[in-house]
Every structure is written in C-alpha cells, then in structure tokens.
Design a protein around this motif. Structure first.
Motif, PDB file in Angstrom:
ATOM      1  N   ASN A   1       0.848  -1.192   0.000  1.00 18.19           N
ATOM      2  CA  ASN A   1       0.000   0.000   0.000  1.00 18.19           C
ATOM      3  C   ASN A   1       0.887   1.247   0.000  1.00 18.19           C
ATOM      4  O   ASN A   1       2.085   1.174   0.342  1.00 18.19           O
ATOM      5  N   TYR A   2       0.304   2.355  -0.365  1.00 24.21           N
ATOM      6  CA  TYR A   2       1.084   3.581  -0.525  1.00 24.21           C
ATOM      7  C   TYR A   2       0.458   4.686   0.334  1.00 24.21           C
ATOM      8  O   TYR A   2      -0.711   5.037   0.170  1.00 24.21           O
ATOM      9  N   TRP A   3       1.261   5.175   1.278  1.00 29.64           N
ATOM     10  CA  TRP A   3       0.800   6.123   2.292  1.00 29.64           C
ATOM     11  C   TRP A   3       1.303   7.522   1.935  1.00 29.64           C
ATOM     12  O   TRP A   3       2.513   7.758   1.828  1.00 29.64           O
ATOM     13  N   LEU A   4       0.365   8.425   1.755  1.00 32.65           N
ATOM     14  CA  LEU A   4       0.699   9.831   1.497  1.00 32.65           C
ATOM     15  C   LEU A   4       0.568  10.600   2.801  1.00 32.65           C
ATOM     16  O   LEU A   4      -0.468  10.521   3.466  1.00 32.65           O
ATOM     17  N   MET A   5       1.586  11.382   3.159  1.00 37.45           N
ATOM     18  CA  MET A   5       1.549  12.073   4.451  1.00 37.45           C
ATOM     19  C   MET A   5       2.460  13.294   4.426  1.00 37.45           C
ATOM     20  O   MET A   5       3.328  13.452   3.558  1.00 37.45           O
ATOM     21  N   LEU A   6       2.243  14.141   5.430  1.00 33.05           N
ATOM     22  CA  LEU A   6       3.190  15.205   5.764  1.00 33.05           C
ATOM     23  C   LEU A   6       4.055  14.667   6.896  1.00 33.05           C
ATOM     24  O   LEU A   6       3.538  14.204   7.924  1.00 33.05           O
ATOM     25  N   LYS A   7       5.348  14.663   6.720  1.00 37.35           N
ATOM     26  CA  LYS A   7       6.235  14.050   7.699  1.00 37.35           C
ATOM     27  C   LYS A   7       6.009  14.636   9.095  1.00 37.35           C
ATOM     28  O   LYS A   7       5.516  15.765   9.232  1.00 37.35           O
TER      29      LYS A   7
ATOM     30  N   ALA B   1       1.567  20.348  14.225  1.00 34.92           N
ATOM     31  CA  ALA B   1       0.727  19.422  13.460  1.00 34.92           C
ATOM     32  C   ALA B   1      -0.707  19.926  13.394  1.00 34.92           C
ATOM     33  O   ALA B   1      -1.367  19.843  12.339  1.00 34.92           O
ATOM     34  N   ASN B   2      -1.207  20.498  14.514  1.00 36.01           N
ATOM     35  CA  ASN B   2      -2.572  21.043  14.516  1.00 36.01           C
ATOM     36  C   ASN B   2      -2.688  22.244  13.575  1.00 36.01           C
ATOM     37  O   ASN B   2      -3.719  22.427  12.910  1.00 36.01           O
ATOM     38  N   GLU B   3      -1.626  23.069  13.482  1.00 35.98           N
ATOM     39  CA  GLU B   3      -1.639  24.197  12.564  1.00 35.98           C
ATOM     40  C   GLU B   3      -1.778  23.712  11.110  1.00 35.98           C
ATOM     41  O   GLU B   3      -2.528  24.291  10.307  1.00 35.98           O
ATOM     42  N   ALA B   4      -1.054  22.643  10.774  1.00 35.01           N
ATOM     43  CA  ALA B   4      -1.151  22.091   9.424  1.00 35.01           C
ATOM     44  C   ALA B   4      -2.559  21.567   9.165  1.00 35.01           C
ATOM     45  O   ALA B   4      -3.114  21.723   8.070  1.00 35.01           O
ATOM     46  N   GLY B   5      -3.174  20.987  10.201  1.00 41.13           N
ATOM     47  CA  GLY B   5      -4.533  20.492  10.048  1.00 41.13           C
ATOM     48  C   GLY B   5      -5.526  21.606   9.797  1.00 41.13           C
ATOM     49  O   GLY B   5      -6.458  21.451   8.993  1.00 41.13           O
ATOM     50  N   GLU B   6      -5.336  22.747  10.478  1.00 37.21           N
ATOM     51  CA  GLU B   6      -6.225  23.888  10.283  1.00 37.21           C
ATOM     52  C   GLU B   6      -6.115  24.438   8.858  1.00 37.21           C
ATOM     53  O   GLU B   6      -7.112  24.841   8.237  1.00 37.21           O
TER      54      GLU B   6
ATOM     55  N   ARG C   1       0.883  26.876   2.888  1.00 40.83           N
ATOM     56  CA  ARG C   1       2.102  26.890   3.710  1.00 40.83           C
ATOM     57  C   ARG C   1       2.201  25.566   4.471  1.00 40.83           C
ATOM     58  O   ARG C   1       2.002  25.481   5.671  1.00 40.83           O
ATOM     59  N   LEU C   2       2.497  24.488   3.696  1.00 44.96           N
ATOM     60  CA  LEU C   2       2.585  23.139   4.260  1.00 44.96           C
ATOM     61  C   LEU C   2       3.888  22.477   3.820  1.00 44.96           C
ATOM     62  O   LEU C   2       4.506  22.904   2.827  1.00 44.96           O
ATOM     63  N   ARG C   3       4.271  21.480   4.570  1.00 43.21           N
ATOM     64  CA  ARG C   3       5.394  20.666   4.140  1.00 43.21           C
ATOM     65  C   ARG C   3       5.034  19.921   2.847  1.00 43.21           C
ATOM     66  O   ARG C   3       3.876  19.638   2.574  1.00 43.21           O
ATOM     67  N   LYS C   4       6.073  19.615   2.093  1.00 40.22           N
ATOM     68  CA  LYS C   4       5.842  18.854   0.867  1.00 40.22           C
ATOM     69  C   LYS C   4       5.482  17.411   1.224  1.00 40.22           C
ATOM     70  O   LYS C   4       6.203  16.759   1.992  1.00 40.22           O
ATOM     71  N   PRO C   5       4.361  16.903   0.716  1.00 41.44           N
ATOM     72  CA  PRO C   5       3.975  15.532   1.067  1.00 41.44           C
ATOM     73  C   PRO C   5       4.938  14.499   0.482  1.00 41.44           C
ATOM     74  O   PRO C   5       5.631  14.760  -0.493  1.00 41.44           O
TER      75      PRO C   5
END
Length: 249
Positions: free
Chosen positions: A135-141, A149-154, A200-204
């Motif tokens: 399987n292939y998991w896409l995520m922000l490290k 992490a909560n800021e990225a979620g917002e 303004r997010l990390r590259k997935p």
C-alpha cells in the motif's frame, strides 16, 4: 488260598530250572553268511604288484577349470518384447501446470475461470494464499510538536481538504496522514492535489507499506504441449491477469 500260592511258586521254579539246564542252545547267525571279516590294514600303491595299480589321475590347475553351466537356453517371451518395444516407442505424456497472478477477490478469480473456459480450459481451480499487500501512504512528515501538526490540520480544513488525520503515537507521531492507497498511481494523484493547493505546508511524501492480505490464485493443467491458441496471449507475460508455469502438485 495259601496252597494255591505255593503251587504257583513251585511252577515258576521248575520253569526257570528247565530254561537254565535243559533248553537247547540257540545259534547266532552272522550277518555276512558265516564269513568272518579280516582286517588286513592299508596297502600302499608302491606295494602292489605291477599291473594291479590303478591309473594315475590327470590333475588340472584351478585356472584351467571351467564353471559348470547348465545346458539351459534362457529366452524372453515374444509378448514381453512387444510390450517393451511399445513402451520405448511411445514418449511419456508431458503435463504442464500454470497458475495466475495474484487476484484481489473471489469474484476476480471466478471471472478469470469463465474466461479460461471460453478459451478451451474447461477445468481449473481456485486457491487462497496468504501474502503481503503493498500500500502507498501519502503524508506530511512528523512535526516537532503537536501544536505544529494542529496548525497544518487547520490549513487543510481551510482549503476544504477532507480525509486526513494527525497521528497521535508511534514512530510517526505528529505526522499528518493524507490517505493510504492500493496503487502508486492513486497516491500520486492525491499528491498532486495537495501540492496544487500552494498552502504553507510541508511537501507531502509517499511511503510504501506492506500489510498482510489474502489473495486468490487460479490454477489449471494441460496434458500436452498443444496449448489452445486463445490462451497464448495470457501466458508468461506481465499484463494482468497472466499465467506462469508452476510445479504440478
């Protein structure tokens, strides 16, 4: 009664006296007709008169002796020869076995069996195997803190992105999961969607993970090399689904 006893005793005494003194002597017959054996001992060959000595035996060395072979001719029945000839002239029947690539569901296996039946393979069987599914998991490290992490979620919520969550524990704690996909193509599609937000997010990133899974196989066997022509495009190829040779169990 006493008189009878003395009379019996007197009779026995008289009989014994007659046997001892008056009965004639019996002659003992010699079994060799009256000829008494005379032991003259052994006589050497050198002591015999000339002409009475037996002829000398001819000695043969061990190397010159030939084994005695019975005069019996061994023959093979004609019927056995015919059977052997027939067995040698007829080549053994070759059996080839094939198995399909891994199939995701029972429905996929049944559909493949129906396709085989249309192409000349009337008998096939399904088998369940235990394997690992990629399987292939896409995520922000993972972020350094839960707050980041909560800021990225917002930010994702403001961009109306759904189906994400923040990992709460483990080696990926504070990472933002953007989905797990069964194929790399689908994971790449999701990757492009996140990047196109220009937020303004990390590259997935995409990471491959293996999970235990059950898969299906379809197997069949042929009794000779004459494969149905309609089946040839599916043999020994990388196109899904396909068939490869396997050992016959």
């Amino acid at each position: 009664m006493r008189g009878f006893f003395f009379l019996l005793l007197l009779t026995n005494v008289l009989f014994m006296g007659w046997k001892v003194w008056l009965a004639p002597e019996s002659e003992e017959h010699f079994p060799y007709g009256g000829t008494l054996p005379v032991n003259q001992g052994l006589q050497l060959l050198s002591e015999l008169d000339e002409g009475k000595a037996p002829p000398h035996r001819k000695l043969i060395s061990v190397e010159q002796k030939k084994p005695l072979v019975p005069a019996v001719e061994l023959t093979t029945p004609k019927q056995s020869e015919d059977v052997n000839m027939a067995a040698s002239d007829t080549p053994p029947t070759s059996v080839i076995c094939y198995q399909s690539s891994l199939l995701a569901t029972v429905s996929d296996a049944k559909s493949l069996q129906q396709l085989l039946a249309k192409r000349g393979i009337k008998q096939s069987k399904r088998e369940t195997v235990e394997t690992n599914k990629a399987n292939y998991w896409l995520m922000l490290k993972p972020y350094k803190s839960r707050a980041k992490a909560n800021e990225a979620g917002e930010i994702l919520k403001k961009k109306r992105v759904k189906d994400f969550f923040i990992v709460r524990s483990g080696s990926y704690e504070n990472a933002v999961s953007l989905g797990v996909f069964s194929t790399h193509e689908r994971a790449e599609q999701r990757y492009k969607e996140i990047v196109s937000l220009k937020a303004r997010l990390r590259k997935p990133v995409i990471e491959a993970i293996e999970l235990p899974a059950k898969r299906m196989l379809v197997k069949f066997r042929l009794d000779n090399e004459n494969l149905p022509k309609g089946l040839l495009p599916m043999l020994d190829t990388s196109k899904q689904p396909h068939f490869t040779k396997t050992s016959c169990n």
